[in-house]
Structures are given as structure tokens and as C-alpha cells.
Design an enzyme around this catalytic site. Structure first.
Site, PDB file in Angstrom:
ATOM      1  N   GLY A 148      -7.426  -5.438  13.058  1.00  0.00           N
ATOM      2  CA  GLY A 148      -6.740  -5.830  14.570  1.00  0.00           C
ATOM      3  C   GLY A 148      -5.159  -5.376  13.437  1.00  0.00           C
TER       4      GLY A 148
ATOM      5  N   HIS B 103       2.369  12.291  -0.189  1.00  0.00           N
ATOM      6  CA  HIS B 103       1.950  13.406  -0.134  1.00  0.00           C
ATOM      7  C   HIS B 103       2.897  14.393  -0.929  1.00  0.00           C
ATOM      8  CE1 HIS B 103      -1.925  12.339   1.182  1.00  0.00           C
ATOM      9  NE2 HIS B 103      -1.370  11.726   2.007  1.00  0.00           N
TER      10      HIS B 103
ATOM     11  N   HIS C 271     -21.172  11.925  -0.034  1.00  0.00           N
ATOM     12  CA  HIS C 271     -20.924  13.213   1.194  1.00  0.00           C
ATOM     13  C   HIS C 271     -20.737  14.759   0.753  1.00  0.00           C
ATOM     14  CE1 HIS C 271     -17.174  13.083   3.546  1.00  0.00           C
ATOM     15  NE2 HIS C 271     -16.766  14.004   3.319  1.00  0.00           N
TER      16      HIS C 271
ATOM     17  N   ASN D 184      -1.897   0.454  -4.664  1.00  0.00           N
ATOM     18  CA  ASN D 184      -2.145  -0.868  -3.900  1.00  0.00           C
ATOM     19  C   ASN D 184      -2.493  -2.399  -4.416  1.00  0.00           C
ATOM     20  OD1 ASN D 184      -4.905  -2.437  -2.706  1.00  0.00           O
ATOM     21  ND2 ASN D 184      -5.124   0.008  -2.532  1.00  0.00           N
ATOM     22  N   THR D 185      -1.946  -3.058  -4.278  1.00  0.00           N
ATOM     23  CA  THR D 185      -1.848  -4.840  -4.426  1.00  0.00           C
ATOM     24  C   THR D 185      -2.236  -5.416  -3.958  1.00  0.00           C
ATOM     25  OG1 THR D 185      -0.074  -5.052  -5.688  1.00  0.00           O
ATOM     26  CG2 THR D 185      -1.841  -3.936  -7.376  1.00  0.00           C
ATOM     27  N   ARG D 186      -3.140  -6.428  -4.015  1.00  0.00           N
ATOM     28  CA  ARG D 186      -3.011  -7.090  -2.861  1.00  0.00           C
ATOM     29  C   ARG D 186      -3.074  -8.853  -3.383  1.00  0.00           C
ATOM     30  NH1 ARG D 186      -6.933  -3.814  -2.330  1.00  0.00           N
ATOM     31  NH2 ARG D 186      -8.788  -4.178  -2.950  1.00  0.00           N
TER      32      ARG D 186
ATOM     33  N   HIS E 108      -3.116   7.573 -17.100  1.00  0.00           N
ATOM     34  CA  HIS E 108      -4.156   6.529 -17.526  1.00  0.00           C
ATOM     35  C   HIS E 108      -3.585   5.671 -18.660  1.00  0.00           C
ATOM     36  CE1 HIS E 108      -8.080   7.890 -15.513  1.00  0.00           C
ATOM     37  NE2 HIS E 108      -7.594   8.873 -14.772  1.00  0.00           N
TER      38      HIS E 108
ATOM     39  N   SER F 200       0.353  -1.353  -0.090  1.00  0.00           N
ATOM     40  CA  SER F 200       0.095  -0.088  -0.053  1.00  0.00           C
ATOM     41  C   SER F 200       0.810   1.375  -0.055  1.00  0.00           C
ATOM     42  CB  SER F 200      -1.251   0.037   1.004  1.00  0.00           C
ATOM     43  OG  SER F 200      -1.456   1.250   1.037  1.00  0.00           O
TER      44      SER F 200
ATOM     45  N   HIS G 148      -1.481   7.190  -5.028  1.00  0.00           N
ATOM     46  CA  HIS G 148      -2.085   6.067  -4.205  1.00  0.00           C
ATOM     47  C   HIS G 148      -2.277   4.573  -4.906  1.00  0.00           C
ATOM     48  CE1 HIS G 148      -5.200   2.706  -3.554  1.00  0.00           C
ATOM     49  NE2 HIS G 148      -4.834   2.986  -2.573  1.00  0.00           N
TER      50      HIS G 148
END
Length: 284
Positions: free
Chosen positions: A267, A110, A184, A122-124, A154, A106, A120
Site C-alpha cells: 500500500g 536514467h 522471458h 537500494n539498501t533497506r 565492480h 532506492s 540502480h
């Protein structure tokens, strides 16, 4: 699929660590070229019920105000809330066997210069005794948008996807547009990229190869944008726009981001989970 899937787990975990090493080296090279050679601080992390990782954070550089590149490999049994979330996504067997294993990388950057976009990636890989899948992607988050930067980013993401299936980029881009949206605020948090989750075509090697190519595409997609913008003069108004945009980023990650929720509910080390938050932000 063997129940434990041990060889595949080891391959995936090793790849995420290798990608971390490549990115950390490239980012430290940028700090050497453009500043005083700021370096990452490395902190091992642990999950109380099994596994851990490595948090790599660089702060106060000439290029990066804060960037984290974390890897983790965790395992154990999912708690009740996480089980329910997985079951709601259609993962079978969660009520009878909540064991899991997950590994990934991850990254959130900034930047110092407001003309350089935040980013950003991430791969998992996720495994349970009943299923496995890959997920990840990358999205660009400029506070001051340059259309040519967006197009370059892109294009690199599309090239990675097109090498595997002609419909992947369109599908993953649309998924990113939907996922990286702040309801929001009624707006996207950036200019998009790609996002995918629950990827299991039945061919583990093919899905792993796509995930590797998405990771490999990150540096060619992002580093040229830094080199293009790092010397651009910026004003206090530009800095103000950057801090306000970071506020949007923080809102998204704390309220909506699936990875943040899973990390805290399972956790994992809270500092590692919240690494994505900016060092400074502003709300109007």
C-alpha cells in the site's frame, strides 16, 4: 533483540536519509557542472496504514534525463499476499503476528547520454517482532557497454564487501547475476553488481556497517563513469539502443522486481514505488 528494536530502527532510518542527502547533493553538483543546474523536486509520500517517505526526482537535466532518490520508513500490518510472500521466504511468525517496519533508500538513474550507463541502488532494513534483516545492492545497466566502466563499478562494490567478509563479494555478485535476470528475454538487464537480502548474521551492528559501506560505495563507483562518458558524442542509433534497453529495464521492474511487488502490495505510494520506470522507452 528487544521486541520493538527502536534504537536500531532510528539509526537505520537516519542513515538512509543521510545517504539520500549526499547523493542528491552530488547529482545536483553534476547538473551544475555540466548543464543549467537542474534540481530535484521533493514530494512527501504516505502509506495509508502507517509511515511514508520522501520522493526526490530530477527530470530533464543535462546529465540525468530522470533520476529518483527515494527514502521511506513504513510500518503497520502486512496484507495477506505480503504475509504469504514473507512466510515463503522463511520469515517466522507471519501467520500469528503480521506487524512490520521497514526503511530504506532506492535510487534509479536514467541518463541523457546513451554512453553514460543507467544505474540502480537500494539498501533497506526490515523488522518484524520475530526477525530483522538487511538487504540491498547496486547494479549497472549500460546500453553501450565499456568493459573498463564495468570493471571499475565492480571493483568499488568488491572493496565495500571485502571490508567485511572475504566471501561476500563473490556470493553477492552471483546473487545479482541471478536476481537481475529477465527469464522471458533470456538475458541479464545489465552488467551486474551485487545483491543481498535476508542478511542477519546475528550481529546487527556488523550487518548495518556492511549496508552503510555498500551505500557509501555508490558515488565512487558511479560518478567517475559519468565524468568519463558525459562528453562522448552520440548518434540516433545510440539513442535508439538506449530506449530499447530501457524497455528491458521496465519489463524487469514491472514483472520481477521484489521491491516493486512489495511496495504495491503493502500500500505504499504508487508513484514512489514506480519511480524506477524510465521517462521514455521503446520496444521492437
Amino acid at each position: 533483540m528487544t521486541e520493538e528494536f527502536s534504537t536500531e530502527k532510528a539509526q537505520a532510518s537516519a542513515w538512509f536519509r543521510s545517504l539520500r542527502d549526499q547523493i542528491v547533493s552530488a547529482f545536483e553538483g553534476l547538473e551544475t557542472a555540466h548543464g543549467d543546474g537542474a534540481r530535484f523536486e521533493l514530494t512527501p509520500t504516505a502509506r495509508a496504514d502507517g509511515g511514508g517517505g520522501l520522493m526526490s526526482v530530477l527530470r530533464g537535466g543535462a546529465v540525468f534525463e530522470k533520476v529518483g532518490v527515494n527514502v521511506s520508513e513504513v510500518h503497520g500490518a502486512l496484507g495477506e499476499r505480503a504475509q504469504k510472500a514473507m512466510a515463503a521466504r522463511g520469515v517466522p511468525g507471519m501467520d500469528s503476528d503480521p506487524r512490520f517496519w521497514a526503511a530504506g533508500i532506492s535510487l534509479v538513474a536514467h541518463m541523457v547520454n546513451p554512453h553514460c550507463p543507467a544505474v540502480h541502488m537500494n539498501t533497506r532494513m526490515f523488522w518484524t517482532p520475530h526477525a530483522w534483516w538487511f538487504g540491498g545492492g547496486s547494479d549497472l545497466n549500460p546500453c553501450l557497454e565499456y568493459p573498463e566502466d564495468t570493471a571499475h563499478f565492480h571493483a568499488e562494490m568488491q572493496a565495500a564487501c571485502d571490508a567485511h567478509a572475504p566471501d561476500y563479494y563473490g556470493k553477492f555478485k552471483a546473487w545479482a547475476d541471478e536476481y537481475f535476470f529477465i527469464p522471458h528475454r533470456g538475458r541479464a538487464r545489465g552488467v551486474g553488481g551485487i545483491f543481498y537480502d535476508d542478511l542477519n548474521t546475528g550481529d546487527w551492528a556488523a550487518d548495518f556497517a556492511l549496508t552503510q559501506d555498500v551505500g557509501r560505495a555508490f558515488l565512487p563507483a558511479f560518478v567517475p563513469l559519468i565524468e568519463r562518458r558525459i562528453g562522448t558524442a552520440w548518434s540516433e542509433a545510440d539513442r535508439d539502443a538506449q530506449l530499447v534497453h530501457r524497455g528491458l529495464y521496465a519489463e524487469y521492474n514491472l514483472v520481477y522486481d521484489r521491491g516493486t511487488k512489495f511496495g504495491l502490495e503493502s500500500g505504499h505510494d504508487a508513484n514512489a514505488v514506480l519511480m524506477s520506470l524510465p521517462p521514455l522507452a521503446k520496444w521492437i
